[in-house]
Design a protein around this motif. Structure first.
Motif, PDB file in Angstrom:
ATOM      1  N   PRO A 243       1.239 -29.033 -20.691  1.00 50.29           N
ATOM      2  CA  PRO A 243       0.656 -28.648 -19.393  1.00 50.29           C
ATOM      3  C   PRO A 243       0.024 -27.262 -19.447  1.00 50.29           C
ATOM      4  O   PRO A 243       0.488 -26.380 -20.179  1.00 50.29           O
ATOM      5  N   SER A 244      -1.035 -27.088 -18.655  1.00 46.58           N
ATOM      6  CA  SER A 244      -1.809 -25.853 -18.765  1.00 46.58           C
ATOM      7  C   SER A 244      -1.047 -24.649 -18.220  1.00 46.58           C
ATOM      8  O   SER A 244      -1.472 -23.513 -18.386  1.00 46.58           O
ATOM      9  N   SER A 245       0.109 -24.886 -17.580  1.00 47.83           N
ATOM     10  CA  SER A 245       0.834 -23.746 -17.023  1.00 47.83           C
ATOM     11  C   SER A 245       1.750 -23.095 -18.055  1.00 47.83           C
ATOM     12  O   SER A 245       2.146 -21.943 -17.901  1.00 47.83           O
TER      13      SER A 245
ATOM     14  N   HIS B   3      -6.962 -26.455 -30.795  1.00 42.59           N
ATOM     15  CA  HIS B   3      -7.763 -27.644 -30.539  1.00 42.59           C
ATOM     16  C   HIS B   3      -9.249 -27.328 -30.540  1.00 42.59           C
ATOM     17  O   HIS B   3     -10.074 -28.217 -30.624  1.00 42.59           O
ATOM     18  N   MET B   4      -9.568 -26.038 -30.404  1.00 45.86           N
ATOM     19  CA  MET B   4     -10.961 -25.646 -30.308  1.00 45.86           C
ATOM     20  C   MET B   4     -11.626 -25.595 -31.680  1.00 45.86           C
ATOM     21  O   MET B   4     -12.854 -25.641 -31.781  1.00 45.86           O
ATOM     22  N   VAL B   5     -10.815 -25.508 -32.737  1.00 46.65           N
ATOM     23  CA  VAL B   5     -11.370 -25.243 -34.064  1.00 46.65           C
ATOM     24  C   VAL B   5     -12.416 -26.273 -34.473  1.00 46.65           C
ATOM     25  O   VAL B   5     -13.536 -25.925 -34.870  1.00 46.65           O
ATOM     26  N   LEU B   6     -12.069 -27.553 -34.344  1.00 45.54           N
ATOM     27  CA  LEU B   6     -12.973 -28.595 -34.846  1.00 45.54           C
ATOM     28  C   LEU B   6     -14.309 -28.609 -34.100  1.00 45.54           C
ATOM     29  O   LEU B   6     -15.373 -28.577 -34.740  1.00 45.54           O
TER      30      LEU B   6
ATOM     31  N   TYR C 284       0.077 -22.756 -23.982  1.00 46.86           N
ATOM     32  CA  TYR C 284      -1.151 -23.510 -23.746  1.00 46.86           C
ATOM     33  C   TYR C 284      -2.362 -22.868 -24.421  1.00 46.86           C
ATOM     34  O   TYR C 284      -3.161 -23.556 -25.059  1.00 46.86           O
ATOM     35  N   ILE C 285      -2.472 -21.541 -24.298  1.00 41.02           N
ATOM     36  CA  ILE C 285      -3.658 -20.878 -24.839  1.00 41.02           C
ATOM     37  C   ILE C 285      -3.732 -21.046 -26.347  1.00 41.02           C
ATOM     38  O   ILE C 285      -4.785 -21.359 -26.916  1.00 41.02           O
TER      39      ILE C 285
END
Lengths: 350, 455
Positions: free
Chosen positions: A201-203, A214-217, A207-208
């Motif tokens: 969950p984003s809370s 997950h942003m790497v690809l 999360y960051i």
């Protein structure tokens, strides 16, 4: 200069209104039907939730006619009895949207459960900006240095590789490379996650970190496809500048080649480069729709795609508006920069 | 710029390696398109979305040429259509025998087999199916009476390898095999060596016998499908469609979309820009403001909304793509015409009282032709990738197998997750190659006509 800025600002605001108007015109009739259905649903659920009220009806006809009159009254109160294309309604809708009041989403909700379109959009927007700004900055850094390097060694192996890579990479669709990257690095070699949406969950505090992992690809994919054409562009600017007299003069007085390339020449190539940087930042936002859909990145692009899939019109209108605002803002900034660096533009349009 | 003649351009063009490479690729794509249109009748691609026309094909089969590269041969999907027919008559018993013979040279068992037939008969003939293996063993698979009928009737049916009767018949043969066959599927037993449960290579004959007393009966139409994991040059997708046909049909479609969009946009942009620049003053101001508006519209979101709300027909989409295509060209054309306007001969012609339209079409536009050709070539890839992108999002015209459409299906069925590379890689490569051909041609032209006038 002030006059120039004011003129551009007015044009941009006009464009914004026109965009909004076209969007509303395109989805208006569907929107109307959906809003009216919403009212009927609301009335019915209010009555059935109240047992005392249900018992007060003696027959089915009475019940139905009560609902009908209630619905009609509410439609009138909301101003829905006028056709969607009436000037008042379009005016009201546009006024609301300009003030960022997009209403309630029909199907979609934010991660925190809010169905207010504003909440949804402002939850997704930072993630898109995070991904695409990072990518654009990386692309421009790699591109500028590679371009400057190629320009200082025209015809060398690196120059030729850069040029051909730029031409070849520009004809591959980013999203297709994205599919290949997922295929290779998420399934064949399981290094990165296939879906770019973190499953916690984003809370939560992790999360960051998860989001960055997950942003790497997607980041690698966008940078890989983007930096080639940047390098090529910078190279071409630099090649023009390197032939100028002042560079030759600097060479003649014995300044080192590297210093000339990276300080004197690059400084002179800066105006067009900065202008293009501003433009490509906004351009990347438009391209975000497909890229985010491929990687399932939880940003504006995917929101837009989801909204289109389920025809969630308030979200579509809101997201289009926000995308347009960003697009126009960056065009505006690049216009200003261009005018600032190139005085001819200012004087000619005054 | 005006000093370049068409001959110069041609000579220079064929001197650049890039231009030649682009022309060669484009030539090949055009040849592919022509061959496709001739070989595959238009009906084939209209059948693209009709699942019935792909029934006999395998699901997600790998391309057959992969077998040339791998050690362990993957069974090919076989559709056997024409059996050997033998007819015998022994007093009152008529026997018609249908033999499907094929070579099985693979290292894995086939997926399944399906025998589908249409029999024409009267009364109730007996249908028997058996297989003769390469090692000479004959195994009976099924023996069944067709439903009784008093008049001549056409009976259509299918026999599946998963039928319980086949399994029962096979279990009678368990002393022939030196391993437990109870839990194996029919095809794993039939195609197995007797000593180990490994595929037995060689020539198999599937034999279908139809017995009938006194009356004549025959199987009019039949085929035997040996379900495999490899099929066609390009494999098949989840919906059993032959990807080769989709990829081939995608070529003329992509060329059509790309060329129509870019030619129309360039022509519109040129005329608009030149007129604006030539007229100048108020007209110029008004036209350029309008140009600014279109330029500032975010293209992709709008294309998406347009395709969802108005129509996603491929022809309408081409129109939408043109709306966003002409803007940049109009800007450049305007600035070029501003320069040409100041040339002596144009001013002379104006003084002689030439009409505006004549000025534009006779004196200014021809000067811009080299630029126009370069712009057409350069804007084709963008049109193709944008259309592919929209199709990929599922907003394209589903009735045409464009490359974007194929990739959309691949994404929906999770081709990447399932390792179905033959479904993902070829369409993308085709998009890229087509784009590359035009980029090459465009860049070669661009460097010849010296694009100093472009900002």
């Amino acid at each position: 200069m002030k006059k120039y800025i004011a003129k551009r600002a007015v044009t941009m605001f006009g464009v914004l209104l026109i965009t909004l108007l076209i969007t509303i015109m395109l989805v208006g009739s569907n929107m109307d039907t959906i809003l009216k259905q919403g009212v009927v649903f609301q009335v019915r659920s209010e009555i059935t939730e109240n047992p005392a009220m249900v018992e007060s009806f003696s027959s089915v006809q009475e019940f139905e006619s009560f609902i009908e009159s209630q619905t009609e009254q509410r439609i009138k109160n909301l101003g829905l009895d006028e056709p969607w294309y009436s000037p008042q309604r379009i005016g009201l809708t546009m006024y609301k949207i300009i003030l960022l009041d997009f209403g309630q989403a029909t199907f979609l909700t934010s991660d925190l459960g809010s169905s207010d379109v504003k909440d949804i959009i402002f939850e997704k927007l930072p993630r898109t900006i995070l991904l695409f700004t990072t990518a654009t900055i990386l692309i421009s850094i790699i591109g500028i240095f590679l371009g400057a390097f190629s320009a200082s060694r025209i015809g060398s192996l690196i120059d030729r590789i850069t040029s051909s890579f730029a031409i070849i990479s520009s004809s591959f669709p980013v999203w297709w490379i994205g599919m290949l990257m997922i295929f290779l690095f998420a399934f064949t070699y399981q290094i990165f996650p296939a879906r770019a949406t973190p499953d916690i969950p984003s809370s939560s505090p992790e999360y960051i970190g998860a989001l960055l992992y997950h942003m790497v690809l997607p980041l690698i994919t966008i940078v890989m496809i983007g930096f080639g054409s940047w390098a090529y562009l910078v190279r071409n600017f630099m090649v023009g500048i390197m032939q100028e007299d002042f560079i030759t003069a600097k060479k003649a007085i014995g300044i080192k080649q590297n210093k000339i390339t990276y300080t004197h020449a690059l400084k002179n190539a800066a105006p067009p480069i900065i202008t293009i940087l501003a433009l490509s930042l906004s351009g990347s936002l438009g391209g975000a729709i497909i890229t985010e859909a491929v990687f399932d990145w939880p940003g504006m692009g995917r929101l837009y795609f989801e909204a289109i899939t389920v025809m969630d019109l308030p979200v579509i209108i809101g997201a289009t508006y926000i995308l347009t605002v960003f697009f126009l803002a960056s065009i505006f900034i690049s216009d200003l920069l261009y005018g600032y660096f190139d005085p001819r533009i200012r004087t000619s349009s005054e | 710029m005006s000093s370049i003649t068409p001959q110069d351009i041609k000579r220079e063009f064929f001197r650049s390696k890039m231009g030649i490479a682009g022309i060669i690729i484009l030539g090949m794509l055009i040849i592919i398109s022509i061959i496709t249109i001739i070989i595959f009748p238009v009906e084939t691609f209209q059948e693209w979305n009709n699942p019935n026309s792909w029934m006999t094909y395998p699901k997600t089969a790998i391309p057959v040429w992969v077998n040339l590269l791998v050690f362990e041969k993957i069974p090919e999907h076989k559709i056997l259509m024409n059996p050997n027919i033998e007819k015998k008559s022994n007093q009152e018993i008529n026997l018609s025998s249908y033999q499907f013979s094929f070579n099985f040279e693979y290292d894995q068992f086939p997926n399944d087999f399906i025998y589908s037939y249409t029999a024409e008969y009267i009364n109730s003939p007996l249908l028997e199916m058996s297989v003769i293996r390469p090692d000479g063993i004959e195994i009976k698979l099924i023996s069944t009476a067709l439903p009784h009928s008093n008049a001549i009737t056409n009976h259509e049916d299918k026999i599946f390898s998963t039928d319980a009767i086949i399994k029962k018949e096979l279990l009678l043969n368990n002393e022939k095999f030196r391993f437990q066959i109870d839990n194996l599927s029919a095809e794993d037993i039939i195609f197995s060596k007797t000593e180990r449960n490994e595929p037995l290579k060689g020539n198999y004959v599937f034999l279908i016998n139809l017995y009938e007393i006194n009356e004549k009966s025959e199987i009019i139409k039949s085929n035997l499908i040996i379900g495999g994991k490899a099929f066609g040059i390009m494999g098949t997708d989840e919906l059993r469609r032959d990807l080769a046909i989709g990829l081939l049909w995608g070529t003329p479609l992509a060329l059509f979309i790309g060329l129509v969009v870019s030619i129309a946009s360039v022509v519109a942009g040129l005329v608009y820009g030149v007129y604006s620049g030539f007229k100048g003053k108020k007209t110029d101001e008004a036209l350029m403001r309008f140009n600014d508006v279109i330029y500032a519209l975010p293209a992709l979101p709008f294309l998406i909304i347009l395709s969802v709300t108005i129509s996603n027909s491929i022809f309408v989409m081409i129109g939408f793509l043109m709306i966003f295509g002409w803007v940049g060209i109009a800007k450049v054309a305007r600035s070029m015409s501003l320069q040409i306007k100041t040339r002596g001969y144009v001013e002379a012609a104006t003084m002689m009282g030439q009409k505006d339209s004549k000025m534009i079409f006779k004196h200014i536009l021809p000067q811009l032709l080299p630029y126009a050709f370069a712009s057409v070539a350069i804007s084709v890839p963008a049109a193709i990738t944008t259309e592919a992108g929209l199709s990929f999002l599922g907003l394209g015209d589903p009735s045409f197998p464009t490359w974007g459409q194929i990739l959309h299906d691949a994404n929906i069925f999770g081709a990447a997750a399932r390792g179905l590379w033959w479904w993902i890689i070829p369409p993308g490569i085709m998009i890229a190659i087509t784009g590359l051909a035009f980029v090459f041609i465009g860049n070669a032209l661009d460097s010849i006509i010296n694009p100093k006038l472009k900002r």
